[in-house]
Design a protein around this motif. Sequence first.
Motif, mmCIF file in Angstrom:
data_model
loop_
_atom_site.group_PDB
_atom_site.id
_atom_site.type_symbol
_atom_site.label_atom_id
_atom_site.label_comp_id
_atom_site.label_asym_id
_atom_site.label_seq_id
_atom_site.Cartn_x
_atom_site.Cartn_y
_atom_site.Cartn_z
ATOM 1 N N SER A 197 0.942 -1.171 0.006
ATOM 2 C CA SER A 197 -0.024 0.058 0.103
ATOM 3 C C SER A 197 0.854 1.267 -0.067
ATOM 4 O O SER A 197 0.431 2.288 -0.408
ATOM 5 N N ASP A 236 0.078 -0.438 8.362
ATOM 6 C CA ASP A 236 0.737 -1.606 8.054
ATOM 7 C C ASP A 236 1.849 -1.705 9.072
ATOM 8 O O ASP A 236 1.771 -0.940 9.925
ATOM 9 N N ASP A 267 0.367 -5.755 5.605
ATOM 10 C CA ASP A 267 -0.089 -4.863 5.004
ATOM 11 C C ASP A 267 -1.629 -4.696 5.290
ATOM 12 O O ASP A 267 -1.974 -5.304 6.178
ATOM 13 N N GLU A 268 -2.456 -3.759 4.588
ATOM 14 C CA GLU A 268 -3.835 -3.174 4.825
ATOM 15 C C GLU A 268 -4.691 -4.624 4.943
ATOM 16 O O GLU A 268 -5.584 -4.601 5.713
ATOM 17 N N ASP A 269 -4.284 -5.457 4.119
ATOM 18 C CA ASP A 269 -5.017 -6.922 4.091
ATOM 19 C C ASP A 269 -4.876 -7.711 5.314
ATOM 20 O O ASP A 269 -5.545 -8.907 5.375
ATOM 21 N N ARG A 270 -4.010 -7.584 5.998
ATOM 22 C CA ARG A 270 -3.317 -8.109 7.349
ATOM 23 C C ARG A 270 -2.881 -9.569 6.989
ATOM 24 O O ARG A 270 -2.998 -10.424 7.820
#
Length: 158
Positions: free
Chosen positions: A60, A113, A134-137
């Motif tokens: 990201s 993140d 990241d933002e998606d974990r």
Amino acid sequence: MTDLFDGEDPFTGPPADDELIRQAEERLGYRLPSSYSDVLRQRNGGFLRRRRFPTSFPTSWADDHFEVRSLIGIGGAHGIDSGGGCGSRYLISEWGYPDIGIVLFDMPSGGHDAVMLDYRECGVDGEPAVVYVDEDRVPRRVARDFGEFLRLLVAAGS
């Protein structure tokens, strides 16, 4: 590693010795990697000189890297072992990071993140890998250990 730090910041803890490291490990429930402990004995966290970590995947942050700002030390109100808003357990809970280990760095994104020590394969007493979340974990392995992670950091713009 004497060229690692660029200055002190709120994440610079009190001088680290064997007892402070032992207390942090007890509070965290994990053995800290010796490479991390060695750095703490030199300086217990702070702003980094080299902050960019090259990746083979987009983040990201950028197409080919992410950045860290500060290595978080131990002890005090802002250590990874603190119970407050800077402690690893708090950050995992607050930001929904996977519960796989320890959050180690203050990131420019302010929590979107993270870079973590990942103990899933080695257990609480082993040598953890380093992952980027990241933002998606989803944890993505970026280094086999903390020492390798530090060696792979480059200066911004590199």
